[in-house]
Scaffold this active site. Sequence first.
Site, PDB file in Angstrom:
ATOM      1  N   PHE A 141      -6.465  -3.057   3.386  1.00 46.92           N
ATOM      2  CA  PHE A 141      -6.560  -4.478   3.740  1.00 46.92           C
ATOM      3  C   PHE A 141      -5.630  -4.748   4.908  1.00 46.92           C
ATOM      4  O   PHE A 141      -4.438  -4.430   4.856  1.00 46.92           O
ATOM      5  CB  PHE A 141      -6.178  -5.391   2.565  1.00 46.92           C
ATOM      6  CG  PHE A 141      -6.331  -6.854   2.897  1.00 46.92           C
ATOM      7  CD1 PHE A 141      -7.560  -7.475   2.763  1.00 46.92           C
ATOM      8  CD2 PHE A 141      -5.263  -7.596   3.376  1.00 46.92           C
ATOM      9  CE1 PHE A 141      -7.729  -8.820   3.095  1.00 46.92           C
ATOM     10  CE2 PHE A 141      -5.418  -8.946   3.718  1.00 46.92           C
ATOM     11  CZ  PHE A 141      -6.652  -9.550   3.570  1.00 46.92           C
ATOM     12  N   ASP A 232       1.387  -0.327   8.446  1.00 49.17           N
ATOM     13  CA  ASP A 232       1.255  -1.745   8.094  1.00 49.17           C
ATOM     14  C   ASP A 232       2.109  -1.988   6.849  1.00 49.17           C
ATOM     15  O   ASP A 232       1.685  -1.709   5.724  1.00 49.17           O
ATOM     16  CB  ASP A 232      -0.222  -2.084   7.852  1.00 49.17           C
ATOM     17  CG  ASP A 232      -0.415  -3.546   7.440  1.00 49.17           C
ATOM     18  OD1 ASP A 232       0.576  -4.194   7.053  1.00 49.17           O
ATOM     19  OD2 ASP A 232      -1.561  -4.032   7.492  1.00 49.17           O
ATOM     20  N   LYS A 261       4.786 -11.486   5.901  1.00 46.81           N
ATOM     21  CA  LYS A 261       5.093 -11.929   4.530  1.00 46.81           C
ATOM     22  C   LYS A 261       6.570 -12.240   4.302  1.00 46.81           C
ATOM     23  O   LYS A 261       7.056 -13.242   4.786  1.00 46.81           O
ATOM     24  CB  LYS A 261       4.570 -10.901   3.531  1.00 46.81           C
ATOM     25  CG  LYS A 261       3.030 -10.880   3.487  1.00 46.81           C
ATOM     26  CD  LYS A 261       2.511 -10.214   2.272  1.00 46.81           C
ATOM     27  CE  LYS A 261       1.007 -10.050   2.248  1.00 46.81           C
ATOM     28  NZ  LYS A 261       0.294 -11.208   1.745  1.00 46.81           N
TER      29      LYS A 261
HETATM   30  C1  LIG Z   1      -1.083  -4.873   4.259  1.00 48.61           C
HETATM   31  C2  LIG Z   1      -1.494  -6.192   4.807  1.00 48.61           C
HETATM   32  N1  LIG Z   1      -1.825  -6.295   6.096  1.00 48.61           N
HETATM   33  C3  LIG Z   1      -2.191  -7.465   6.647  1.00 48.61           C
HETATM   34  C4  LIG Z   1      -2.265  -8.603   5.881  1.00 48.61           C
HETATM   35  C5  LIG Z   1      -2.678  -9.902   6.510  1.00 48.61           C
HETATM   36  O1  LIG Z   1      -1.623 -10.782   6.536  1.00 48.61           O
HETATM   37  P1  LIG Z   1      -1.866 -12.355   6.764  1.00 48.61           P
HETATM   38  O2  LIG Z   1      -2.550 -12.853   5.538  1.00 48.61           O
HETATM   39  O3  LIG Z   1      -0.500 -12.920   6.963  1.00 48.61           O
HETATM   40  O4  LIG Z   1      -2.723 -12.481   7.966  1.00 48.61           O
HETATM   41  C6  LIG Z   1      -1.940  -8.550   4.531  1.00 48.61           C
HETATM   42  C7  LIG Z   1      -2.023  -9.738   3.683  1.00 48.61           C
HETATM   43  O5  LIG Z   1      -2.142  -9.681   2.474  1.00 48.61           O
HETATM   44  C8  LIG Z   1      -1.543  -7.306   3.975  1.00 48.61           C
HETATM   45  O6  LIG Z   1      -1.234  -7.196   2.681  1.00 48.61           O
END
Ligand SMILES: Cc1ncc(COP(=O)(O)O)c(C=O)c1O
Length: 420
Positions: A141, A232, A261
């Site tokens: 994700f 990520d 986050k």
């Molecule tokens: C691993 C990861 N990457 C990217 C995102 C996307 O972040 P945002 O919701 O702040 O756009 C998330 C959100 O849950 C995530 O868990």
Amino acid sequence: MRIMKKNKDLLELRNKYVPQAVYNTIPSFIERAKCAKMTDVEGFEMIDFAGGIGTINVGHCHPKVVNAIKDQAEKYIHTCFHVAMYEPYIELAKRLCEITPGDFPKMAFFANSGAEAVENAIKVARYYTKRSGIITFENAFHGRTLMGMSLTSKVKPYKLGFGPFAPEIYRIPYGDANLFETFLIDHIAPESVAAIIAEPVQGEGGFITPPPEFFPKIAELCQENGILFIADEIQSGMGRTGTMFAIEHWNVVPDIILLAKSLAAGLPLSAIIGRKEIMDSPHIGGLGGTYSGNPVACRAALAVLDIFKEDNLLHKAEILGQKLSKQLKIWQDNFDIVGRIHGIGSMLAFEIIDPKANKPDKDKAKELVNLCYKKGLVILTCGKFGSIIRLLMPLVINDEDLEKGLKIIEENLQFLEKRN
Ligand SMILES: Cc1ncc(COP(=O)(O)O)c(C=O)c1O
């Protein structure tokens, strides 16, 4: 004093004016939150094991974060870094470059959300390598923007009906580095691959961790082939796993690290941190954004970094992880409906299964979330089948709230087990 509307009235308005696609977990509207507790507009108090989906590692409204925000808001709220620069941006970039893995010169810049950090990392990687291919993983994700969603694996609900997707994205299974090696023979030449992007612990995917050899081998193959390794850490970072960044568990140094986050304790801020030569390659004006690296958010993030140091939060995360791990193992032993345990440190999750069919049980997981809410605990599901319960409580949660929350889960597991 302003008279608060009740949950029911607000829900009615929400359903009238906000699209259903913007999903919700619980039917409460929050009036205030502190540390690991939230209180809704009707005075209903909940222990928070969701932490704003991992944004509240330092707890709701930590006094140091609140003070930093207040102090900054009284000085100036926004100038736009492209127009008039300010110190909090520079200070945060410096500190993140210092604490991220890799003993080499680094640079950092900021965006507003996790998805935006992902977008920017791909831009930089493509610019630097002059290649277009991006390799991502099954069960990944990476957000809800076009690039984020294209890199994301799960079709429903994230991608269905929202195509066409961004091109030049290739997906391989997670956890087997040999597949990456053969993929570079069968599907795309390494000379065409700009980067591989991976979550060290797959967050929405169910807190899945790869075997010990996975990331070292991926990093080695990347290095051999001039492919950038992007970690990520948007969900797994900021101390969640007991180290500041989860990738440290594999002793691997990424070329680019993404944070969001818990970086700014709930204020919208994300960071793209990487090797200097990569980050500094795009031309002037190619990166940035109006709100990117907003000073109030940068001050909140600086406060978060201070809290980690001053309150020894990594140690707290480790202790929390040990307590949770012990509890989850007891549930696994005692309840047939509790399946596998996933994750590392305090980034832990457990699967709800139908023991007769030995299959993930999404409906029961959802029921557990609802039952817990009614007793004053907020938890979240995740995973390919929506059957995994993840624990993302603030790392600063006190023992009383932690035990109370765990007891609520246990009682409801008991109830669901008996009814099974
Ligand atoms: C691993 C990861 N990457 C990217 C995102 C996307 O972040 P945002 O919701 O702040 O756009 C998330 C959100 O849950 C995530 O868990």
